[in-house]
Design a protein around this motif. Structure first.
Motif, PDB file in Angstrom:
ATOM      1  N   LEU A  24       0.944  -1.133   0.034  1.00 36.91           N
ATOM      2  CA  LEU A  24       0.146  -0.235   0.000  1.00 36.91           C
ATOM      3  C   LEU A  24       0.923   1.200  -0.031  1.00 36.91           C
ATOM      4  CD1 LEU A  24      -2.827  -1.059   2.543  1.00 36.91           C
ATOM      5  CD2 LEU A  24      -3.189  -0.394   0.003  1.00 36.91           C
ATOM      6  N   ILE A  25       2.193   1.019   0.320  1.00 32.59           N
ATOM      7  CA  ILE A  25       2.942   2.271   0.186  1.00 32.59           C
ATOM      8  C   ILE A  25       3.439   2.652  -1.063  1.00 32.59           C
ATOM      9  CG2 ILE A  25       5.369   3.044   0.756  1.00 32.59           C
ATOM     10  CD1 ILE A  25       5.565   1.150   3.198  1.00 32.59           C
ATOM     11  N   LEU A  55       1.417  -3.235   7.284  1.00 29.79           N
ATOM     12  CA  LEU A  55       1.537  -1.990   7.911  1.00 29.79           C
ATOM     13  C   LEU A  55       0.543  -2.159   9.020  1.00 29.79           C
ATOM     14  CD1 LEU A  55       0.781  -0.166   4.843  1.00 29.79           C
ATOM     15  CD2 LEU A  55       2.836   0.491   6.361  1.00 29.79           C
ATOM     16  N   TYR A  57      -0.392   0.587  12.665  1.00 33.21           N
ATOM     17  CA  TYR A  57      -0.274   1.881  13.032  1.00 33.21           C
ATOM     18  C   TYR A  57      -0.577   1.676  14.715  1.00 33.21           C
ATOM     19  CZ  TYR A  57      -2.272   6.598  13.624  1.00 33.21           C
ATOM     20  OH  TYR A  57      -2.439   7.580  14.092  1.00 33.21           O
ATOM     21  N   ARG A  63       1.609   6.834  17.252  1.00 31.15           N
ATOM     22  CA  ARG A  63       0.995   7.171  15.783  1.00 31.15           C
ATOM     23  C   ARG A  63       1.994   6.629  14.738  1.00 31.15           C
ATOM     24  NH1 ARG A  63      -0.016  12.987  17.465  1.00 31.15           N
ATOM     25  NH2 ARG A  63       0.289  13.413  15.358  1.00 31.15           N
ATOM     26  N   SER A  64       3.014   5.941  15.125  1.00 32.21           N
ATOM     27  CA  SER A  64       3.926   5.448  13.994  1.00 32.21           C
ATOM     28  C   SER A  64       3.248   4.573  13.286  1.00 32.21           C
ATOM     29  CB  SER A  64       5.263   5.106  14.646  1.00 32.21           C
ATOM     30  OG  SER A  64       6.051   5.804  15.295  1.00 32.21           O
ATOM     31  N   TRP A  65       3.568   4.634  12.001  1.00 35.64           N
ATOM     32  CA  TRP A  65       3.112   3.503  10.854  1.00 35.64           C
ATOM     33  C   TRP A  65       4.396   2.715  10.739  1.00 35.64           C
ATOM     34  CZ3 TRP A  65      -1.181   1.751   9.027  1.00 35.64           C
ATOM     35  CH2 TRP A  65      -2.495   2.483   9.056  1.00 35.64           C
ATOM     36  N   ALA A  83       7.845   2.834   8.768  1.00 39.38           N
ATOM     37  CA  ALA A  83       7.147   2.897   7.596  1.00 39.38           C
ATOM     38  C   ALA A  83       7.738   4.075   6.906  1.00 39.38           C
ATOM     39  CB  ALA A  83       5.584   2.820   7.573  1.00 39.38           C
ATOM     40  N   ARG A  84       7.933   5.118   7.633  1.00 35.89           N
ATOM     41  CA  ARG A  84       8.405   6.294   6.729  1.00 35.89           C
ATOM     42  C   ARG A  84       9.957   5.884   6.489  1.00 35.89           C
ATOM     43  NH1 ARG A  84       7.726  11.415   9.906  1.00 35.89           N
ATOM     44  NH2 ARG A  84       6.549  12.089   8.232  1.00 35.89           N
ATOM     45  N   ALA A  87       9.210   3.878   3.325  1.00 33.65           N
ATOM     46  CA  ALA A  87       8.914   4.557   2.027  1.00 33.65           C
ATOM     47  C   ALA A  87      10.050   5.529   1.526  1.00 33.65           C
ATOM     48  CB  ALA A  87       7.717   5.621   2.546  1.00 33.65           C
ATOM     49  N   ARG A  88      10.786   6.031   2.456  1.00 33.08           N
ATOM     50  CA  ARG A  88      12.009   6.582   1.641  1.00 33.08           C
ATOM     51  C   ARG A  88      12.754   5.890   1.144  1.00 33.08           C
ATOM     52  NH1 ARG A  88      12.450  10.402   6.991  1.00 33.08           N
ATOM     53  NH2 ARG A  88      11.350  12.224   6.402  1.00 33.08           N
ATOM     54  N   ARG A  92      10.175   7.129  -2.148  1.00 29.32           N
ATOM     55  CA  ARG A  92       8.974   8.073  -2.212  1.00 29.32           C
ATOM     56  C   ARG A  92       9.750   9.355  -1.329  1.00 29.32           C
ATOM     57  NH1 ARG A  92       4.496   5.705  -3.611  1.00 29.32           N
ATOM     58  NH2 ARG A  92       3.488   7.612  -3.532  1.00 29.32           N
TER      59      ARG A  92
END
Lengths: 94, 970
Positions: A24-25, A55, A57, A63-65, A83-84, A87-88, A92
């Motif tokens: 989903l990312i 994923l 949450y 509140r980290s994914w 997740a950040r 994603a990077r 992304r």
């Protein structure tokens, strides 16, 4: 289950909300990708019996994914990442 | 009543007498008794009726594996069905009733089923009640349900409290028999944090039921000594009456502690039971073993028991189950029973050892055993009078918890039983009888060894102290599953009335896998989950198919190990405490006015506020609507989700999550927006204000406040991780009121410090203001269609602000309106809410298709353009009113053309929301109608087959009140 949060350490899974496949990312760009690509993105998932990157949450927390690598057969968790960061690493940005 | 069958010895407190009732008759027992041991002490063997054939039954066992002696315990709201008398701890005043019998336990009319048993074989229901199909629900099922089944529920509210608890430990030890005690002692002495849990009310396991020595003293005394030491260790927690019900993921175990079940009523402030969640680094399963019977004809009579249980009743409870007893065994342990009973002074009239070729082939005695018929190795038969028979078919290790993660037990020839296999729950070790180590020495040695292994694994060291001396007798078992003789019924699973014949029938009908066998015959189902019957059933199946037992395999177990009361699983989550209740800032004011409230998610919102003389809700709601539209009304809208969004990319971020554009909203202005899901459906709507260059305040619907915030965090962290944007939910931080109506501005001018004239604060304006010097926010937005504002102050000032507005604006006769009036006004204006935002509707359906900008990428934009979602004749939002103003509308009714038959093919859509409009003087509704935008002005029918309504309606614009919007710009 217990999820080893990369920042907060071991946390009970009840504090988390599950979303689904890490793919989903990989959201396509709406200005360039068409309906087909978005259809795949929104609906098509692998359903592996074994390692699955998914994923979660930390809603009752910071509140980290997170991207959790979990064996769907044994529920063994082998890796937990922000997740950040994932994603990077996938390239992304904004 | 005398305790006619009480003998010397046992771990009961004879100095105290407890009185209790069973089926209305008074009896006596002692502390330390179970209901079953006390009844047996009073000479009562008959305790229940079987599930299907209503056969008279007594206890088979002395533990939690009991299939037969199920009773209803207590009365009123505390009544609990299907309680095993064998584990129900006796207390003074206990009341128990037998179940599944009518009119009485001794004479049960449904006993006729026993005579009709030929018809009730396995698969009877599947084969018999096949047709006609319509008979099932109305006729067959109710009859079957009445005839079968176990106990009944009281239907009264349970007055007791149930708790949930959390424990953390290095080592959880499951079972406090010799293996568990040794494990806990070894780990406890090493300083590890240990939890030792046992389902019994007396720890010690089998040592309490045996006469042999451990470390030179009686086993039970050795156990008491260990427990005394453990209780002095601060790092060890002893949990009696605590059943570990399941192994869950990552070392988490569930356990039920029966805190008060041994008392008539829980002590003040104490729960009845606690559901524990135990987080363990390692665990040791030391759950012991369960004896299994042997199937022979009429082996289910009261008085026929597991040999080890017969011995336990004598040794632990000082009870003789009968005057003249016999023992039927295929292993050495059965001989122990004979020896122990003899030592207790009972008359042991026969020991029938199948290894010598002797077998019990039949029994007699309807309500209690009277005789057994024995066939010896030479084929000679004789019948001897006995009133109790101990049966031992060997012992099955209690592997249950070990197989909760699908580990398959493996067959062990030496003990003729299944032992834990590979791939059990991570971190779970097994010791003692549960691992197949059936001697006391093996239990002690394995308990110690596994504790050392577990601690070593955790990087701790534990000492191997010298083990106490204990018996180490070999098992010596020669399997005998069922006695081959005659055509009578030989029970395998007594609880479900599964006999050898049923297994044969299943085999004959080609149900050859164990899983099919289980489902077809119900072997191993119900409250005991086949603890005594499963292995025999599959052994018989193996015999029939000519396969070995390992080839035949076994079913595995799921949690819970023993039945758990629903109340325990619910804990405190019941009644109004089922979930938290959130109160709005105006709640106390509303309570003072006698307001009615409605649950909206966790919130309790004011539904309407009655004035004196109003007897019906519509009177209040109509008044609130009319007063608002005439002068001014105030509504608490704090429950709407509020999210502060800041950062240099805040505008760009909102452009991604909203279908329309927000980066172009000028500072000090609001815009209405639609949030789509990626599949193109509308997710949520709301107004978002730009409070500064890089600062927005987003609002969401009450229902989606949490999920929208979650979605925004997903977008921020997972999709656009480098955007400079920060989020925080401020739903709880701000009390927010809608002030609506022609006099809204005039009222607010009395409380706010700034100029809010139309020029200074135009329609859709937004800004930070002050109220008597207090920081506040003002938004000129309207849900009601009136000139309206939403004013927000820090939550703790919400109550004061409301009272101030009502006091200072008294000249305008302000009304406080609730969610009903809110609903009326928004439907009059055609604004979408819950009924329309149903997760299956697009912006186009709502008449808001143009809001989806295709000039930028936003969530859901691409898929909202899919074929099927942009259909010319798809659903469109319309307004509806009845042609006859007196006619009623019902939400959920379907649109049909005039004259069309009410069948699905003619369905034109449905009414999503309906209210009575005091302005239009009739019911009005919103609805989704196929091609609705082209049907404005036409007539259709709103049909509700459930309510029997068929109303001719006019399709109108959804903007039913002030369509030009002149009022809100006023």
């Amino acid at each position: 289950m217990i999820i080893h949060h990369p920042i907060l350490g071991p946390r009970d899974a009840q504090e988390f909300v599950y979303l689904g496949d890490e793919s989903l990312i990989d959201r396509p760009d709406g200005m360039t990708a068409g309906i087909e690509a978005f259809h795949d993105y929104a609906y098509n998932r692998d359903n592996p019996a074994g390692a699955h990157r998914e994923l979660w949450y930390h809603e009752q927390g910071d509140r980290s994914w997170l991207v959790v690598t979990r064996n769907t057969v044994t529920h063994e968790i082998t890796k937990v990442e922000l997740a950040r960061d994932v994603a990077r690493a996938k390239g992304r940005t904004k | 009543m005398s305790q006619s069958h009480r003998i010397a010895g046992g771990q009961i407190e004879r100095s105290k007498t407890l009185r209790f009732h069973f089926d209305g008759l008074p009896y006596q027992g002692h502390p330390g008794d179970t209901l079953a041991s006390a009844l047996l002490a009073n000479g009562v063997q008959l305790m229940g009726r079987s599930f299907k054939y209503h056969r008279p039954r007594g206890p088979l066992s002395a533990g939690s594996e009991e299939p037969n002696a199920l009773v209803e315990l207590r009365t009123g709201g505390r009544q609990e069905p299907n309680t095993r008398a064998t584990v129900a701890e006796l207390y003074d005043g206990l009341e128990a009733k037998s179940q599944n019998r009518w009119p009485s336990l001794r004479f049960d009319a449904m006993g006729i089923n026993d005579r009709l048993s030929t018809f009730f074989a396995a698969g009877f229901y599947y084969k018999t009640f096949m047709w006609p199909k319509s008979f099932w629900e109305k006729l067959y099922e109710p009859i079957i349900r009445r005839a079968a089944g176990l106990g009944s529920v009281s239907r009264e509210e349970d007055p007791d409290e149930y708790e949930k608890g959390f424990l953390h430990c290095d080592l959880l030890v499951i079972g406090a028999g010799p293996a568990g005690l040794m494990a806990a002692l070894t780990a406890g002495r090493a300083g590890a944090r240990v939890v030792l849990a046992d389902e019994d009310f007396r720890m010690g396991g089998r040592l309490n039921a045996e006469t042999f020595a451990v470390g030179g003293k009686l086993g039970a005394d050795w156990a008491a000594g260990v427990l005394a030491e453990l209780s002095t260790l601060p790092n060890v927690r002893l949990m009696v009456r605590t059943t570990v019900i399941g192994a869950f993921d990552h070392g988490i175990y569930g356990a039920v502690e029966r805190v008060s079940d041994h008392l008539a009523v829980p002590m003040a402030g104490k729960p009845r039971q606690v559901l524990w969640r135990i987080y363990s680094k390692r665990a040791i399963l030391a759950a012991g073993a369960t004896e299994r019977p042997i199937a022979f004809e009429n082996n289910d009579r009261p008085g026929i028991m597991l040999a080890g249980s017969l011995r336990a009743y004598a040794n632990r409870w000082g009870v003789k189950a009968g005057e003249r007893v016999a023992v039927f065994t295929n292993n050495d342990d059965g001989l122990r029973t004979a020896a122990d009973l003899k030592a207790k002074g009972l008359e042991v009239v026969a020991v029938i050892d199948s290894r010598d070729g002797d077998e019990v082939i039949d029994t007699k005695g309807k309500l209690g055993l009277k005789s057994v018929t024995i066939r010896d190795s030479a084929g000679r038969t004789r019948t001897i009078g006995v009133d109790a028979l101990g049966v031992s078919g060997g012992w099955n290790p209690n592997v249950n918890v070990h197989s909760h993660h699908r580990s398959r037990p493996v067959w062990n020839e030496e003990i003729a039983g299944f032992v834990p296999g590979a791939d059990g729950p991570t971190g779970l070790l097994v010791a003692g009888a549960a691992a197949g180590g059936l001697s006391t020495h093996a239990a002690l040695a394995q308990g110690q060894a596994q504790a050392i292994a577990a601690l070593t694994d955790l990087g701790k060291t534990a000492k191997a102290d010298s083990l106490p001396e204990a018996e180490d007798a070999p098992v010596r078992v020669t399997p005998l599953w069922h006695v081959h003789h005659g055509k009578g019924r030989a029970w395998i699973d007594q609880q479900n009335d599964v006999t050898v014949k049923d297994v044969k029938l299943a085999h004959q009908e080609n149900f050859s896998s164990v899983e099919h066998l289980k489902r077809y015959t119900t072997l191993g189902m119900a409250t005991d989950q086949g603890k005594t019957g499963n292995v025999i059933g599959l052994a018989v199946m193996a015999e029939l198919t000519g396969r070995s037992i390992p080839e035949t395999g076994t079913t595995i177990y799921r949690p819970p190990y023993t039945p758990v009361a629903m109340g325990t699983l619910a804990g405190r989550s019941r009644g109004t405490e089922f979930k938290p209740t959130r109160l709005t800032p105006s709640h106390h004011w509303a309570v003072e006015q006698g307001a009615f409230f409605v649950e909206v998610g966790m919130w309790l919102r004011t539904q309407w506020v009655p004035k004196s003389g109003e007897t019906e809700w519509r009177q209040s709601v109509d008044r609130e609507v009319l007063a608002t539209r005439k002068s001014v009304g105030i509504c608490d809208v704090t429950t709407l989700g509020k999210i502060d969004i800041q950062g240099t990319d805040a505008g760009a971020f909102l452009d991604k999550v909203y279908a329309n554009t927000f980066s172009t909203v000028p500072v000090g202005k609001c815009r209405y927006g639609l949030v789509l899901r990626e599949d193109g459906m509308v997710f949520d709507d709301g107004t978002t204000a730009r409070m500064g260059e890089n600062e927005y305040v987003m609002t969401t619907t009450t229902a989606n406040a949490v999920t929208v915030f979650r979605h925004l965090e997903f977008c921020r962290q997972c999709l656009w991780p480098d955007m400079d944007v920060q989020l925080i939910s401020t739903t709880e931080a701000w009390a927010q009121f809608s002030v609506a109506g022609p006099n809204a501005r005039k009222l607010l001018e009395k409380v706010v410090d700034q100029d809010i004239s139309d020029a200074a604060f135009p329609y859709m304006g937004a800004g930070n203001i002050t109220v008597g010097g207090l920081r506040a926010r003002l938004f000129r937005i309207s849900f009601s269609g009136e000139l309206a504002y939403e004013i927000a102050v820090p939550t703790r000032y919400g109550d004061a602000l409301l009272r101030e507005m009502l006091a200072k604006g008294a000249e305008f006769d302000p009304v406080v309106y609730g969610t009903e009036a809110l609903g009326v006004m928004r439907i009059e204006k055609g604004h979408v809410a819950g009924g329309e935002l149903n997760g299956q509707s697009t912006a186009l359906n709502m008449g808001l298709g143009k809001m989806v900008s295709k000039k930028k990428d936003s969530i859901g934009m691409v898929l909202s353009q899919r074929e099927g979602m942009v259909e010319e004749n798809g659903y469109r939002l319309v307004g509806v009113k009845p042609v006859n103003p007196a006619a009623k509308l019902v939400a959920g009714s379907h649109f049909l053309e005039i004259g069309a038959a009410p069948v699905a093919a003619n369905d034109g859509g449905w009414l999503t929301s309906k209210v009575y409009s005091p302005h239009l003087g009739c019911d009005i509704a919103l609805g989704y109608l196929k091609g609705g935008d082209k049907k404005i002005g036409t007539r259709m029918r709103a049909v509700n087959l459930v309510g029997g309504l068929d109303t001719e309606v006019e399709i109108i614009s959804p903007h039913m009140f002030d369509p030009e919007g002149e009022r809100l710009r006023g």
